[in-house]
Design a protein around this motif. Structure first.
Motif, PDB file in Angstrom:
ATOM      1  N   ARG A 278      21.337  10.686 -49.027  1.00 44.17           N
ATOM      2  CA  ARG A 278      20.274  10.089 -48.209  1.00 44.17           C
ATOM      3  C   ARG A 278      20.747  10.018 -46.756  1.00 44.17           C
ATOM      4  NH1 ARG A 278      17.718   3.946 -48.269  1.00 44.17           N
ATOM      5  NH2 ARG A 278      16.141   4.372 -46.676  1.00 44.17           N
ATOM      6  N   HIS A 279      19.814  10.205 -45.837  1.00 40.48           N
ATOM      7  CA  HIS A 279      20.144  10.101 -44.418  1.00 40.48           C
ATOM      8  C   HIS A 279      20.654   8.705 -44.083  1.00 40.48           C
ATOM      9  CE1 HIS A 279      16.628   7.625 -43.561  1.00 40.48           C
ATOM     10  NE2 HIS A 279      15.930   8.442 -44.334  1.00 40.48           N
ATOM     11  N   GLY A 280      21.324   8.593 -42.941  1.00 40.42           N
ATOM     12  CA  GLY A 280      21.817   7.302 -42.462  1.00 40.42           C
ATOM     13  C   GLY A 280      20.688   6.385 -42.008  1.00 40.42           C
ATOM     14  N   GLU A 281      21.068   5.198 -41.619  1.00 42.85           N
ATOM     15  CA  GLU A 281      20.114   4.155 -41.233  1.00 42.85           C
ATOM     16  C   GLU A 281      19.249   4.570 -40.035  1.00 42.85           C
ATOM     17  OE1 GLU A 281      21.171  -0.328 -40.564  1.00 42.85           O
ATOM     18  OE2 GLU A 281      21.150   0.694 -38.604  1.00 42.85           O
ATOM     19  N   THR A 282      17.964   4.195 -40.105  1.00 40.90           N
ATOM     20  CA  THR A 282      17.040   4.291 -38.974  1.00 40.90           C
ATOM     21  C   THR A 282      16.484   2.890 -38.726  1.00 40.90           C
ATOM     22  OG1 THR A 282      15.035   4.670 -40.295  1.00 40.90           O
ATOM     23  CG2 THR A 282      16.348   6.634 -39.713  1.00 40.90           C
ATOM     24  N   GLU A 283      15.791   2.713 -37.616  1.00 38.43           N
ATOM     25  CA  GLU A 283      15.174   1.402 -37.372  1.00 38.43           C
ATOM     26  C   GLU A 283      14.183   1.057 -38.483  1.00 38.43           C
ATOM     27  OE1 GLU A 283      15.942  -0.970 -35.347  1.00 38.43           O
ATOM     28  OE2 GLU A 283      17.413   0.167 -34.188  1.00 38.43           O
ATOM     29  N   TRP A 284      13.447   2.057 -38.973  1.00 38.04           N
ATOM     30  CA  TRP A 284      12.454   1.779 -40.009  1.00 38.04           C
ATOM     31  C   TRP A 284      13.087   1.580 -41.387  1.00 38.04           C
ATOM     32  CZ3 TRP A 284       7.215   4.807 -39.380  1.00 38.04           C
ATOM     33  CH2 TRP A 284       6.606   4.428 -38.168  1.00 38.04           C
TER      34      TRP A 284
ATOM     35  N   ALA B   5      17.634  13.521 -41.374  1.00 34.71           N
ATOM     36  CA  ALA B   5      18.410  14.197 -42.422  1.00 34.71           C
ATOM     37  C   ALA B   5      19.282  15.300 -41.824  1.00 34.71           C
ATOM     38  CB  ALA B   5      17.474  14.764 -43.483  1.00 34.71           C
ATOM     39  N   ILE B   6      18.725  16.059 -40.890  1.00 36.37           N
ATOM     40  CA  ILE B   6      19.485  17.141 -40.250  1.00 36.37           C
ATOM     41  C   ILE B   6      20.699  16.572 -39.516  1.00 36.37           C
ATOM     42  CG2 ILE B   6      19.388  18.886 -38.416  1.00 36.37           C
ATOM     43  CD1 ILE B   6      16.391  19.321 -39.261  1.00 36.37           C
ATOM     44  N   GLU B   7      20.503  15.457 -38.790  1.00 42.30           N
ATOM     45  CA  GLU B   7      21.616  14.855 -38.059  1.00 42.30           C
ATOM     46  C   GLU B   7      22.656  14.277 -39.013  1.00 42.30           C
ATOM     47  OE1 GLU B   7      22.696  11.881 -34.344  1.00 42.30           O
ATOM     48  OE2 GLU B   7      20.681  11.769 -35.197  1.00 42.30           O
ATOM     49  N   THR B   8      22.213  13.683 -40.110  1.00 44.92           N
ATOM     50  CA  THR B   8      23.164  13.172 -41.101  1.00 44.92           C
ATOM     51  C   THR B   8      24.011  14.321 -41.644  1.00 44.92           C
ATOM     52  OG1 THR B   8      21.726  11.324 -41.695  1.00 44.92           O
ATOM     53  CG2 THR B   8      23.386  11.975 -43.323  1.00 44.92           C
ATOM     54  N   CYS B   9      23.379  15.422 -41.957  1.00 47.92           N
ATOM     55  CA  CYS B   9      24.089  16.601 -42.453  1.00 47.92           C
ATOM     56  C   CYS B   9      25.111  17.089 -41.423  1.00 47.92           C
ATOM     57  CB  CYS B   9      23.074  17.693 -42.783  1.00 47.92           C
ATOM     58  SG  CYS B   9      23.783  19.223 -43.414  1.00 47.92           S
ATOM     59  N   ARG B  10      24.691  17.161 -40.171  1.00 47.46           N
ATOM     60  CA  ARG B  10      25.582  17.635 -39.096  1.00 47.46           C
ATOM     61  C   ARG B  10      26.780  16.697 -38.938  1.00 47.46           C
ATOM     62  NH1 ARG B  10      26.323  16.281 -34.055  1.00 47.46           N
ATOM     63  NH2 ARG B  10      24.467  14.962 -33.891  1.00 47.46           N
ATOM     64  N   LEU B  11      26.518  15.399 -38.857  1.00 48.10           N
ATOM     65  CA  LEU B  11      27.600  14.429 -38.662  1.00 48.10           C
ATOM     66  C   LEU B  11      28.512  14.336 -39.883  1.00 48.10           C
ATOM     67  CD1 LEU B  11      25.612  11.626 -36.810  1.00 48.10           C
ATOM     68  CD2 LEU B  11      27.310  13.194 -35.815  1.00 48.10           C
ATOM     69  N   ALA B  12      27.987  14.695 -41.045  1.00 46.09           N
ATOM     70  CA  ALA B  12      28.792  14.698 -42.278  1.00 46.09           C
ATOM     71  C   ALA B  12      29.624  15.977 -42.395  1.00 46.09           C
ATOM     72  CB  ALA B  12      27.890  14.541 -43.491  1.00 46.09           C
ATOM     73  N   GLY B  13      29.491  16.871 -41.422  1.00 39.97           N
ATOM     74  CA  GLY B  13      30.337  18.057 -41.378  1.00 39.97           C
ATOM     75  C   GLY B  13      29.771  19.305 -42.024  1.00 39.97           C
ATOM     76  N   LEU B  14      28.509  19.263 -42.466  1.00 41.63           N
ATOM     77  CA  LEU B  14      27.950  20.417 -43.174  1.00 41.63           C
ATOM     78  C   LEU B  14      26.804  21.088 -42.425  1.00 41.63           C
ATOM     79  CD1 LEU B  14      27.964  19.004 -46.813  1.00 41.63           C
ATOM     80  CD2 LEU B  14      29.601  20.580 -45.781  1.00 41.63           C
ATOM     81  N   GLY B  15      26.565  20.679 -41.187  1.00 37.69           N
ATOM     82  CA  GLY B  15      25.424  21.180 -40.436  1.00 37.69           C
ATOM     83  C   GLY B  15      25.421  22.681 -40.225  1.00 37.69           C
TER      84      GLY B  15
END
Length: 194
Positions: A13-19, A64-74
């Motif tokens: 799951r993606h990281g935290e957002t305001e919503w 989700a794309i940013e979570t993937c990138r920051l997790a090293g798999l982007g």
């Protein structure tokens, strides 16, 4: 056609957002990660680096794309449109307690979703993606997606009943692993945090 019994599908799951923090239903609105969400996503990297993924797919939503990138798999990822979150229709951006002021006992799992997707729609979308993944013959797959879709995907994988997803809570930046025990599809791990 069955996948090999050694297959693993990692749902992230993606990281935290305001919503996500406020409990607002976030389907079609492209909300960015918070600073805390970016920190959560980076914390996934050591765990995911220990895996050898032969397929990495992400929802088209930036969170989700940013979570993937920051997790090293982007760099290895491909956008998969079927991984997008539930379309909540008229309930987009609203919290469950807010909706229940107008519609007591409302639930995303059992109530109509005017202008959006039903649970049956999400179950069909999850099954279509499962079928697509089976056809790839990949054995270690990472899917970056959203809470409700991932919960339905896990339920659909294990039981073919999307309603089981109501009982599978999923935190932001949580990882879950689906696979097989002998020839039976199973949820091997659920809602793991790095």
């Amino acid at each position: 056609m069955n996948m090999k019994s050694g297959v693993q599908i990692w749902l992230i799951r993606h990281g935290e957002t305001e919503w996500s923090k406020s409990g607002q239903h976030t389907g079609t609105t492209d909300i960015p990660l918070t600073d805390a969400g970016r920190t959560q996503a980076r914390a996934l990297a050591p765990v995911l680096a220990a895996q050898e993924f032969d397929l990495v797919l992400t929802s088209p939503m930036n969170r989700a794309i940013e979570t993937c990138r920051l997790a090293g798999l982007g760099e290895r990822s491909q956008v998969e449109p079927e991984l997008h979150e539930w379309n909540y229709g008229i309930y987009e951006g609203r919290t469950t307690p807010d909706i229940r002021q107008e519609t007591p006992d409302w639930s995303v799992w059992t109530s109509p979703m005017p202008e959006g997707e039903s649970l049956a729609d999400i179950g069909k979308r999850a099954q279509a993606l499962i079928d697509k993944l089976v056809a790839t013959r990949a054995t270690n797959i990472a899917l970056f997606s959203h809470a409700h879709f991932s919960r339905v995907f896990g339920a659909q994988w294990a039981t073919g009943a999307p309603s089981l997803g109501a009982h599978l809570a999923m935190d932001t930046a949580a990882m879950s692993v689906l696979g097989y025990e002998r020839d039976v599809r199973v949820i091997s791990k659920w809602n793991l945090l790095p």
